[in-house]
Enzyme design. Sequence first.
Site, PDB file in Angstrom:
ATOM      1  N   LYS A 186      50.351  30.621  38.073  1.00 13.65           N
ATOM      2  CA  LYS A 186      50.813  31.952  37.663  1.00 13.65           C
ATOM      3  C   LYS A 186      50.200  32.984  38.604  1.00 13.65           C
ATOM      4  CE  LYS A 186      49.634  35.604  35.424  1.00 13.65           C
ATOM      5  NZ  LYS A 186      50.425  36.616  36.074  1.00 13.65           N
ATOM      6  N   CYS A 295      36.698  40.697  46.271  1.00 13.44           N
ATOM      7  CA  CYS A 295      35.675  40.293  45.297  1.00 13.44           C
ATOM      8  C   CYS A 295      34.283  40.254  45.907  1.00 13.44           C
ATOM      9  CB  CYS A 295      36.043  38.947  44.695  1.00 13.44           C
ATOM     10  SG  CYS A 295      36.307  37.670  45.925  1.00 13.44           S
TER      11      CYS A 295
HETATM   12  P1  NDP Z   1      42.906  40.322  36.444  1.00 17.62           P
HETATM   13  O1  NDP Z   1      41.819  39.602  35.731  1.00 17.62           O
HETATM   14  O2  NDP Z   1      43.472  41.528  35.824  1.00 17.62           O
HETATM   15  O3  NDP Z   1      44.146  39.342  36.695  1.00 17.62           O
HETATM   16  C1  NDP Z   1      43.997  38.104  37.364  1.00 17.62           C
HETATM   17  C2  NDP Z   1      45.133  37.209  36.930  1.00 17.62           C
HETATM   18  O4  NDP Z   1      44.963  36.887  35.559  1.00 17.62           O
HETATM   19  C3  NDP Z   1      46.502  37.861  37.059  1.00 17.62           C
HETATM   20  O5  NDP Z   1      47.438  36.898  37.452  1.00 17.62           O
HETATM   21  C4  NDP Z   1      46.757  38.318  35.639  1.00 17.62           C
HETATM   22  O6  NDP Z   1      48.118  38.489  35.344  1.00 17.62           O
HETATM   23  C5  NDP Z   1      46.161  37.172  34.853  1.00 17.62           C
HETATM   24  N1  NDP Z   1      45.864  37.459  33.469  1.00 17.62           N
HETATM   25  C6  NDP Z   1      45.739  38.659  32.845  1.00 17.62           C
HETATM   26  N2  NDP Z   1      45.499  38.487  31.506  1.00 17.62           N
HETATM   27  C7  NDP Z   1      45.459  37.145  31.309  1.00 17.62           C
HETATM   28  C8  NDP Z   1      45.221  36.329  30.164  1.00 17.62           C
HETATM   29  N3  NDP Z   1      45.006  36.850  28.952  1.00 17.62           N
HETATM   30  N4  NDP Z   1      45.232  34.992  30.323  1.00 17.62           N
HETATM   31  C9  NDP Z   1      45.424  34.440  31.545  1.00 17.62           C
HETATM   32  N5  NDP Z   1      45.672  35.153  32.658  1.00 17.62           N
HETATM   33  C10 NDP Z   1      45.681  36.492  32.545  1.00 17.62           C
HETATM   34  O7  NDP Z   1      42.383  40.586  37.908  1.00 17.62           O
HETATM   35  P2  NDP Z   1      43.124  41.376  39.068  1.00 17.62           P
HETATM   36  O8  NDP Z   1      44.442  40.747  39.361  1.00 17.62           O
HETATM   37  O9  NDP Z   1      43.068  42.816  38.742  1.00 17.62           O
HETATM   38  O10 NDP Z   1      42.194  41.036  40.310  1.00 17.62           O
HETATM   39  C11 NDP Z   1      41.056  41.733  40.600  1.00 17.62           C
HETATM   40  C12 NDP Z   1      39.827  41.016  40.068  1.00 17.62           C
HETATM   41  O11 NDP Z   1      39.782  39.707  40.619  1.00 17.62           O
HETATM   42  C13 NDP Z   1      38.550  41.690  40.512  1.00 17.62           C
HETATM   43  O12 NDP Z   1      37.632  41.742  39.457  1.00 17.62           O
HETATM   44  C14 NDP Z   1      38.029  40.773  41.611  1.00 17.62           C
HETATM   45  O13 NDP Z   1      36.658  40.850  41.817  1.00 17.62           O
HETATM   46  C15 NDP Z   1      38.480  39.442  41.114  1.00 17.62           C
HETATM   47  N6  NDP Z   1      38.544  38.489  42.228  1.00 17.62           N
HETATM   48  C16 NDP Z   1      37.617  37.494  42.289  1.00 17.62           C
HETATM   49  C17 NDP Z   1      37.602  36.618  43.370  1.00 17.62           C
HETATM   50  C18 NDP Z   1      36.600  35.493  43.437  1.00 17.62           C
HETATM   51  O14 NDP Z   1      36.807  34.567  44.228  1.00 17.62           O
HETATM   52  N7  NDP Z   1      35.531  35.514  42.661  1.00 17.62           N
HETATM   53  C19 NDP Z   1      38.555  36.753  44.472  1.00 17.62           C
HETATM   54  C20 NDP Z   1      39.495  37.823  44.294  1.00 17.62           C
HETATM   55  C21 NDP Z   1      39.482  38.660  43.202  1.00 17.62           C
HETATM   56  P3  NDP Z   1      48.878  39.884  35.549  1.00 17.62           P
HETATM   57  O15 NDP Z   1      48.108  40.716  36.516  1.00 17.62           O
HETATM   58  O16 NDP Z   1      50.184  39.464  36.080  1.00 17.62           O
HETATM   59  O17 NDP Z   1      48.965  40.516  34.211  1.00 17.62           O
END
Ligand code: NDP
Length: 516
Positions: A186, A295
């Site tokens: 997803k 991140c």
């Molecule tokens: P989110 O946590 O908002 O979303 C990440 C993914 O999770 C998206 O596909 C989102 O879907 C999905 N999601 C949202 N709600 C749910 C749920 N209840 N159950 C399962 N999946 C869900 O993060 P962002 O997309 O805003 O990304 C930024 C964040 O990611 C930052 O905090 C960053 O630090 C972190 N990150 C960490 C990395 C690492 O390697 N540690 C690398 C890159 C980013 P949708 O958005 O479609 O609603």
Amino acid sequence: MRSGIEGKVMAERSYLQFIGGRPVEGGGGGSIERRSPSDGRLVARYADGTAGDVDLAVAAARTAFEEGPWPRLSGLERAAILNRLADLIRDNRDRLTRIEVEEVGKPIRFARGDIDGAVALTRYAASLAMQMAGTVHTNLGAGKTALITREPVGVAALVTPWNFPALILAQKVPFALAAGCTVVLKPSEFTSGSAFEIAALAVEAGIPAGAFNVVSGYGATVGDHLTAHPGIDFVSFTGSTRTGRRVVANTSTNLVKSSVELGGKSANIVFADADLDAAVDGALTGVFFNNGECCISGSRLFVHARVADGFIARIVERSKALRVGDPFDEATDIGALIDEGHLAKVTAMIAAGVDEGAALILGGRAPAGAPGHFCEPTIFDRVEPGMTIFREEIFGPVLSITRFDTVEEAVRLANDTAYGLANYVWSKDIETVLTVAARLKSGWVQANTAIDGAPQLPLTGVRGSGFGYEMGEAGFQEFTQLKTLLIRTGPRTPVFPAGAWPGPPSPADGRAASAI
Ligand code: NDP
């Protein structure tokens, strides 16, 4: 303005769900419109997925895992197919690059690097497909041998964020496939295009139908249903710490193992003996790479007080020269933030920095006249640990600077965060590098370099940055499961010497063989 790719305006793209090796209509019928964050143009439509779409995709992945050829191919065969996928991603570099620029808003140079990174990760994962080796124990006593084998974990649910859509996909999908797993991915609701493109390329490369499925949609519907699904065996999630907690709660329902790569608030520590030219470059890359939407962004800069004034002046001068604007322009350094809501969050953080008394020494606004979601490179000096901008992940081009006097203080400040993803150390003294690195509470430390890495090196977080591994052999092994096979080939022998153990159990005394 010079366009990075000739004819940058692509036809608007429309994607159906990708299930069982082909595009299929989702059950909901609705779609999510993606507008380019840099100019508001409609660039893509993705299916607004439903729980029913997830059920179909999980069923396809399950059938492909239990009955399909993929897990049963030799490592060499899987490697050959994954290498073909790497070739196809490389051959489609321009198209995939444009998609990332349009959907994410990141500068084209970085988007191109992401696609090259995806190729490298896929090739590395291909090499690991041939490493499904185990161990054999031959000293368990006469007549006993044990084989510890490594098997694919099964159906893997993968959830990715919007900041590196193709790159983070490539940190997961090829590693899962190399292990013989089948997957349901997803992608983020903002940036699903490259996932559908790469899934179609995977079929062209020879990955069997159902082994790689993509379901687009919102996290609250598709992501939640997928990560709580009883038909999956493993979840690999990358995203925010808040969502990561929710995902771990979902996996606990079915006792499914997970790897969660979450947010960060990384420290960039510059000691007085560092190569300061390199450290200036590193500090700039650390915070402004990928618009600061990274991140492992080095968003908290700690500078030794002895060199701080000159160092900060150079950072400010260099930041003034950064070009903010059209992400298709090869000269652009900072593109558009992912959407209006995120820009509002970043500007609210900047306002909090000002309100709480940090010294705003550069930027802080949206550039005048820009139609998209842009933010100037922004720098705060005199940031204190109690301030919001010191503690919370901003995920934008905003640098917080704090000065320190001693190694002790630098380590304490760096560790004063709920996160633990990455940290950076700048010093010419190897002893300083090693001792400070050992004391930093993060899964990753880089010394005298920034935002660096290689497919062989595992990424992992501690504390609020999550757990589990991505990339490297450890990342591959996340998609595998050990199985122990103990074989008795001769008469039973005591496990412990006489006196230390009452003797081998006999069926008569009711002790189970598993007791030894
Ligand atoms: P989110 O946590 O908002 O979303 C990440 C993914 O999770 C998206 O596909 C989102 O879907 C999905 N999601 C949202 N709600 C749910 C749920 N209840 N159950 C399962 N999946 C869900 O993060 P962002 O997309 O805003 O990304 C930024 C964040 O990611 C930052 O905090 C960053 O630090 C972190 N990150 C960490 C990395 C690492 O390697 N540690 C690398 C890159 C980013 P949708 O958005 O479609 O609603």
